[in-house]
Scaffold this motif. Sequence first.
Motif, PDB file in Angstrom:
ATOM      1  N   UNK D 387       0.834  -1.208   0.000  1.00 11.84           N
ATOM      2  CA  UNK D 387       0.000   0.000   0.000  1.00 11.84           C
ATOM      3  C   UNK D 387       0.864   1.252   0.000  1.00 11.84           C
ATOM      4  N   UNK D 388       1.926   1.208   0.780  1.00 12.22           N
ATOM      5  CA  UNK D 388       2.773   2.398   0.904  1.00 12.22           C
ATOM      6  C   UNK D 388       3.521   2.635  -0.415  1.00 12.22           C
ATOM      7  N   UNK D 389       3.344   3.809  -1.010  1.00 17.05           N
ATOM      8  CA  UNK D 389       3.884   4.008  -2.367  1.00 17.05           C
ATOM      9  C   UNK D 389       5.411   3.968  -2.422  1.00 17.05           C
ATOM     10  N   UNK D 390       6.064   4.445  -1.380  1.00 19.67           N
ATOM     11  CA  UNK D 390       7.527   4.424  -1.386  1.00 19.67           C
ATOM     12  C   UNK D 390       8.019   2.982  -1.328  1.00 19.67           C
ATOM     13  N   UNK D 391       7.365   2.194  -0.457  1.00 17.73           N
ATOM     14  CA  UNK D 391       7.715   0.780  -0.379  1.00 17.73           C
ATOM     15  C   UNK D 391       7.515   0.126  -1.743  1.00 17.73           C
TER      16      UNK D 391
END
Lengths: 464, 464, 464, 464
Positions: D387-391
Motif C-alpha cells: 500500500x505504501x507508495x515508497x515501499x
Amino acid sequence: RLFFYSTSSVKNMDEILTRTLDSLPSYETREKSPPPPESSSLEFIQFYRSLDKSQRPAFLAKLSSDFGVDHKCVAELAANVMDSQKRDISTVLQAEDRLRYCLTPRYKVLLNHISRVEGGVKFLVDLKADVIEFLASKTNDSPHIRDLNGTLKSMLSEWFSVGLLSLERVTWKSPCELLQKISQYEAVHPVRNWTDIKRRVGPYRRCYVFTHGAMPGEPLVVLHVALKEEISDNIQTIVREFSSLDSVEDINRVNAAVFYSISSTQPGLQGVELGNYLIKRVVRELQGEFPHLNQFSSLSPIPGFTNWLLGLLNEQRKEGPSNRILSDMEFMDIEEITGGRAYETMQKLLSTNEWVSSERLVKALEPALMRLCAWYLYGEKHRGYALNPVANFHLQNGATMWRLNWQADTSPRGLSASCGMMVNYRYFLQDTSANSGRYLRTKEIEASDQIRNLVLQFQKASKL
Amino acid sequence: RLFFYSTSSVKNMDEILTRTLDSLPSYETREKSPPPPESSSLEFIQFYRSLDKSQRPAFLAKLSSDFGVDHKCVAELAANVMDSQKRDISTVLQAEDRLRYCLTPRYKVLLNHISRVEGGVKFLVDLKADVIEFLASKTNDSPHIRDLNGTLKSMLSEWFSVGLLSLERVTWKSPCELLQKISQYEAVHPVRNWTDIKRRVGPYRRCYVFTHGAMPGEPLVVLHVALKEEISDNIQTIVREFSSLDSVEDINRVNAAVFYSISSTQPGLQGVELGNYLIKRVVRELQGEFPHLNQFSSLSPIPGFTNWLLGLLNEQRKEGPSNRILSDMEFMDIEEITGGRAYETMQKLLSTNEWVSSERLVKALEPALMRLCAWYLYGEKHRGYALNPVANFHLQNGATMWRLNWQADTSPRGLSASCGMMVNYRYFLQDTSANSGRYLRTKEIEASDQIRNLVLQFQKASKL
Amino acid sequence: RLFFYSTSSVKNMDEILTRTLDSLPSYETREKSPPPPESSSLEFIQFYRSLDKSQRPAFLAKLSSDFGVDHKCVAELAANVMDSQKRDISTVLQAEDRLRYCLTPRYKVLLNHISRVEGGVKFLVDLKADVIEFLASKTNDSPHIRDLNGTLKSMLSEWFSVGLLSLERVTWKSPCELLQKISQYEAVHPVRNWTDIKRRVGPYRRCYVFTHGAMPGEPLVVLHVALKEEISDNIQTIVREFSSLDSVEDINRVNAAVFYSISSTQPGLQGVELGNYLIKRVVRELQGEFPHLNQFSSLSPIPGFTNWLLGLLNEQRKEGPSNRILSDMEFMDIEEITGGRAYETMQKLLSTNEWVSSERLVKALEPALMRLCAWYLYGEKHRGYALNPVANFHLQNGATMWRLNWQADTSPRGLSASCGMMVNYRYFLQDTSANSGRYLRTKEIEASDQIRNLVLQFQKASKL
Amino acid sequence: RLFFYSTSSVKNMDEILTRTLDSLPSYETREKSPPPPESSSLEFIQFYRSLDKSQRPAFLAKLSSDFGVDHKCVAELAANVMDSQKRDISTVLQAEDRLRYCLTPRYKVLLNHISRVEGGVKFLVDLKADVIEFLASKTNDSPHIRDLNGTLKSMLSEWFSVGLLSLERVTWKSPCELLQKISQYEAVHPVRNWTDIKRRVGPYRRCYVFTHGAMPGEPLVVLHVALKEEISDNIQTIVREFSSLDSVEDINRVNAAVFYSISSTQPGLQGVELGNYLIKRVVRELQGEFPHLNQFSSLSPIPGFTNWLLGLLNEQRKEGPSNRILSDMEFMDIEEITGGRAYETMQKLLSTNEWVSSERLVKALEPALMRLCAWYLYGEKHRGYALNPVANFHLQNGATMWRLNWQADTSPRGLSASCGMMVNYRYFLQDTSANSGRYLRTKEIEASDQIRNLVLQFQKASKL
C-alpha cells in the motif's frame, strides 16, 4: 621610396616613443596619474607590428637606450642613499625606494601598460622573440638591448608563473583549433595527418598543455606521454602503433609513463621555465589517475650527435693514423665489410644513412656508436653543462641519464640526428629535486650504470 | 599553555623564515639556482595560516625587517654605481643591474615562489589584506611593513593587470558557487533571496565580473547594470521590480545603462584598479550588444552624508544662533511642523529616520537636504580630492557628477546613509579620459548644472 | 569450417531470439512486467554486431517472420472488435486497444528495450541501414523484412523528431572529433585538409549540424552556408577562396545565405526528414544573427545530368537522323569545330571532360547544355516527382527552382556530374510552406522564368 | 461575460481542432504529405495554454472523442484482415498494416507534430499532467480520455526512454538555475537555504539528475545520495550535518551509499519509469568512482503510517474492548504514564506529536509502533502490492525491505508522517533483477529478518 618610408617611419618612431613615454609620471605623482588611454598602447602595438623586420632593430635600440634608466638621476639618488646610512631606518628605506623607482627603465612602465590591453601579453611575448633573435644574430647586440631583454624576461617570468598557468588535457574532443596548433608545433616527431594526431590523444596516450589566461586558445608547452607496460626503447612503437586506436585502457597494463615529446611553442618564452613545471604537474596528474604508476621516463632524441660524430671523423682523418674512434678490431671489421677505408667510408655512410641497409655493418658499428653517443651526451660540455640541449633540459629538471637505446628511431630523421639512437632520461621522483640542485651547482651528471659503462668503454677505447 | 605555544611558534617563525629565505641565490648564481621545492612554499603558507590573528603582526614585522633589503650591500653597490659614471655604458648598466637586484627585498623572491604554487596567489591577496588591516589599525605600523605593503601591491598590480583578467557575464545559468558569492559580496544593495539574485541577472539586467586564472571561481569585482529607457533616479525600481522577470528584452527600450552596484570582493586588492577597468570593459561589451545605447551612468549611494550632516547639526547647536544650515524660512517652517527646536528636532528625526513619515516635513526639508548633500559631495575634501569615497572613485574614472536624486533610496539603509538621496555619476565616453586626468592632476570636479546650482544655493545659504 | 560456424551461429540466433523474445508480456501483464535486464539487450547487440554481413539477412528474416505479429491472435481480436460494434463505447475502445497491442510486432518491444541501453539507439540506426541495404540489393526482400523496415522507420522518426535534436554551430573551436567527422562525411565538395575545413567554419561561412542526445558527438546532418553579397553562381568562389580566412565579417556585406552543401551522415536515417528541418532552423538562426538578411538559396550539384545526356546521345545515335538534341545550327557548328560527327564527338568529349579545353566548343555547347539540363531537372520524373534527387529534396522543402548556372563547378567532379553546371534552389520564406504542399500533392514544380524559358527552348528544339 | 468567453473559446476549440486535425493524411497519402507548418502546432499550444483550467476538460473530451479512432473504418479493416487469413502472407501483412494505421488515433499524429516544435515535448508532458489530474478528480473520466491518457503515456515512454536521458551530477558549480529547481522540487526533506543545498552537493554527498534533450535545464528526477561509513539510520545526520562542509573526502570512509531522497519533478511523467533507471545508473556511477563500495540502501520516509494508525485507533475505540493494537502490558503502561485511557490518549498524542516530549512514553511506545509500522509496510496492500507508495517503488525496483529505524526523523514532518520512523530499502545488486520480477509477478515482498520478526510480533499481538 624605401628610403623615404624608412625616414618617415623613423620619424614616427620618435614621435610615438616620445608621446607614449614622455608622459610617464615622476616618483611623486606615480600614484596620482591615471594610466594612459588604452588607445596609446594599441597604437604602439600596431606601429611595431607594421614595422618591417629590418626596421625593428633600430626601433628597439632607440627604445632601450633613450627610454631606459636615467643614469644621472640614479647617480644622484645613489648618493642620497649613501648619505642616509647614518640616519633613521625610515629615511634609509625611503631613499632606497626612490632609487629603486629610478632604476626601473622607463620603458618598463610602457610595457606594463601594454600588457593590460587585449592581446598585449601576446605582443610582448612576440617582442621578446624578436629581441632574442636580434641578439642571437648579432644584428642588434648592445648593452641596452640586453637590458631590455632582461626586463622583458623578468616581466614574462612573473606573468607566466605557474600559478597563472592552466593545465589542460588534450583529447580528441578538444577544440580543433588547439589540436591543429599542437600538430603544427610538434617539432620532435612530426604529425602527418588526422590519424596521427588522433593516435596521440587516444587510448594509452596523454597529451597535456599549459595555457595562460592572457593568451586563450594558445598552447604554451605541449607534453606527449605514452602509457606503457615498461619504459619504451623505441619511438615507432609509440607514434606508429595504431592497433590500439579504439581499445579500452587496461589500468593493469599501465606501469610506465613515457614522455616522448615536449615542445615549446613561443620563442619569446625561451628562458621562462615552463617545460620543467609541465612535467611535474603531469606526473602529479598521472599519479592521481593511476595510483600504482611509478616509472616515469622520457624517450628523447639526441639532436646533434651525428653531426658531432662526422666532425670527429673529419678531424680523425686529418690528424692521421691515431685510432681513437674505433678499436683495431672494429676498424678492421668495417674495412672488411665495406671494402673501403674505415673513416672515410663511415663518414660517407653516416651522412647518407646508407649504413643501415647492411645488417652486418649495423652490427659491427653498434658498440662503437653506442659508446660514442654515451660520451657525446655525458662528456661533451658547454660552459660546464651538458652540450646536448635535450640532455641539459632533463638534467636541470633532476632526471637521471638512464638508458641509451640502439635502433630506437629508425626514421630518416632519427638516423640523421643520432644514427637512430634515443635516450631515456628517467625521473626518480624522490631524487629529482636533489639531482636538479646538484647538477645546477656542481654540473655533475647523474647517470645509470649502463651510461657510465659506455662512457668508460669510450674512454678506454679512445685512450682518454 | 598559551605562552608556551606562542614561544614555540615564534621559534617556528625564525626557523621557517631562515630556512626559506637563507637559501636565496646571490646575483651571480641567480640564473643557476633551481627554484626551492614547492613544499617549502606550501609549508610557509600553512604556517602563516595556522597563526592566530594576534601572532601575525609580529611575524610580518620579522619578515619585513630581517629579510628585506641588505642596506650595507645597497650602500656598497650605490658607491659602485657612482664610481662607474665615467666608465663605458656597459659598465654603468651592469653596476645598475647589480644595485637593482640588491634593492629587491629578499622576501620578494619568496613571495614570487609562493605565487607559483596552487592557491599561492590567493594566499598573497589574503596576506596583503592582513597587512592593510594592521597598518590601518596601527597595530603594526613600521617603515618595514609599509615597504612590504608596497612590494605586495606592485606584485599584485602586475598579476591582476587587465590582460590577465577575464570578463564573465553572470546569468541564471552560471555556477551556483559564483552566484552565491556574488549575493554574499553584494554590499551596496543586499541580496535577500533566490528571487532577488535571479532578478539581478534576468532580463533588462546585466551582471559582470572579472575573474583571474589564479583564483578560479572567485569573482574579483562585480558590476550590476540595469538597462533602462532613461537614466534611473530611484533604486527600488531596479532592485525591487520583479514584473519583468520573465519578459523578453525589447532592444528598443534600452537607451541607458545604469551601473547600480559595484563591489570589490578582495580586501587585499585594495589599491589595485579593477573597478575602473571593469566599467570600461562592460561599456564596450554593452555597446557591442546594443549598438545604439549611448547613455551610461551610475546610480550611486552616498555613504556618510547623514553622519556628516548630524555632525554639522551638532556643531551648529553648540556654536549657537548663527544659521548656516537652514534659511530663516526653512528654520521657521520646521519649527512649526515639528513643534520643537529646529536643529535638535532635525538631529533626532534624521538619526531615527522618522522624518520620512511626515509628508510635510519631507517637503520642507527637500531643498535644504539637496543643497547640503550636493555640497557634501562636491565641496568636502580629503587631501584635496572628494571626501566621499564613491564620488572619488567615479571622478577618478572620469565620470561627471551629474544628478542628485531626491527619495531615490527610501529603504532604512538608504535613509540612514544619505537621507534617501542617491547620485548619478554619468560617463560621457568621449570625455572620461580627459576628465580623469584633470581630476587627478588638478582635483577639480566635473559637475552638471544641477549640482553646481545646488552648491551655489548652499554657499549662499551658508554664507560661505 | 564456415559451415560449422554458420550452423553454430544460427543455433545461437534461435537461442538468443527465443530467450529475449519469448518472455515478452501479454496484454494483461504488460504493466506489471519489469523490463528485461539490460544485459539481455546488450547481448543481442553484441551478437548481431559479431555476425558477418553475409549472415545478417538470415537473422533479420528470422527475427521479422518468427517474432513479428501473431496473425491468429490478430484475427481473433479483429472478430472481437467487429462483435463489439453494437456495444457501448467503452467496450469498443477496449477491444480496439487489445487489437492494437496485438498488432504491434513482438520484436518492436525488443527494439524498444534496446533503445534504452547505452549505444542502443545508434545500434538501431545501423540495423536500419542494414535493412535498407538488404532490401535494395534484393538479398532479403520479404514482406516481413519490409514490415521490420517500416517499424524501424516509425520508431526512428519518433526518436529523431525535431524536438529531440540539438542545433549546433560548428566553429574552429568545436571538438576535433566533430570537425573530423564533418570533413569525412562531406560528400558534396570533398574536404582535402585542415585549411579546407578551417575555411568552411571561418568568416563568412557557417556550418551547422543536428545532434541527438542518444548519439553524442555524432553529427546527423551537416549544412554548410556561405554568407555572400549576392546569391553565388559558382562553387569555387566558396570552397577555394581563402583570402578572407582571417578577415572580420562586415555585416553590411551579408545579403545572401547560400547553402552549398548538405549531407546526411546516417544511412539508417534515410527517410527520416532531417535536412528539411535543419534548413528551416538555420534560416531562423541566421535571421536572428543578421536581421536584414533576406535571400536564401542553395547552390546545388546536379548529379546524373551528364549520364542522362550520354544516354540520350546514345539513343540519338542509334535512332538516326532525327535531331532532337541540337538545333541544325548547333549541329553544324559542332561538326565544324570538332571536325567529327556531332553526336559521336559530343559523347566522347563529354565523357572525358575534354570539351572544356576548347573555348570555342564551350561557347558553342552552352545554349544546348543549358536547355537540356533545365529539362533534365524540370521535365524528367520518377513516379511523377523530379527524377533528380537533389531537386526533389529542395522542391519538397518548398524551394523554387531558380537559376541554372553555367560553369559553376569546373572541377573534374563537377564536369563529370553535370558538365560544370549547378543550380540554385531558392527559398522564398513566405512561400515554402505552400510550395511544399503543392509539389507533394500535385507534383507541380515551382520554377523561375529563366528555368521555364530554358525548358521552352528545349521543347521547341526537341519538338516535344 | 464568462459565458460569452466560454462560448467563444468553445467555438475556437472546434475551429482549431478541425483545422489542425482534418487535414491529416490518409493511409495512401501518408508518405506524400508534408508535415503541417510549425505555426499550426504552435497555435495549438498557445490556444491550450490560454484556456482556463476549468475549460480544459471539455477541450480534452472533444479532442479525444471526436478526433480519435474512426471505429467504422476499424471495423471494415478488421473484416478485411479476417478475410485475408487464407491469402498469401503479403496480403495479410498489408491488411494488418492498414488496420494498424487506422487504429492509431488521429490526435496522435497531431501530438507527434507538436513534439517536433520547440517546447513541444514539455507541452505534452504538461498536457499529460492535466489529463492525470482530471482523471483523478473524476472531472473528466471517460473512456476516450483514458485512451488519450494511454496514448500520451506510450509516446512519452518512448521519448523518455533511457537512451535519450542524460545523467548529470549536480555540484556547487552547476548552474544556479538547476540548483534552484532542485531545491524547489525537493519534496522529501525540504531545502531551506543556500547552505542546505550546498550541503547536499558537497563532500560525502552526491546529487544526480536525469535531463532530457527536449527539455534543457530541467531536471526530471533527482536523487540525493549520502556516502557513509555504514548505512544510516537517521536522516538528521545527513541533512543537518554541516561539519564536513569543507572537508576532503576520505575514500576509505565511504562504505555505504544511502539514497535519502528521490523526487520526480514532472507530474506528467508519472508512470514513466525514471526513478528506477536513475538509481541503477547512479549505482554504476558510484561503483566507478568507489570500486570498493558495496552497500547500497535507501533511507526512506513512510508517508501515511501515522494516519493509518490513527484510523486503526479510531476503529479500535469504536469496536470496543478487544485489544489488537497493544499488548495488555503495554496498554497498562500507557494508561499509567498518561493517566488517561490508552487509545484515546494515544490518538490525541500521536496526532499532535506531543508524545515525544515524554521520554517514558517514547520508550513505552517503541515496541508497539515498530511492529505496527512493520506490518503497515509489509502487510497492508493495494491490489495485492504494498500500500505504501515508497515501499512499492523500491520493491518494484528489486530492493529488500531491510531495516526499520526508530527515531530516524524527529522533525515535525517526520513525526506527523510516521511517528519519526524511517525505513531502509536495501539494494543487493545481484538480487534486484530477480526480486523485481518476483514481486511484480507474485507480489511477494522480500524482507529482512528484522522486518519479518516485527511482523510476526504484530501478528501475535493482534491475534491475526
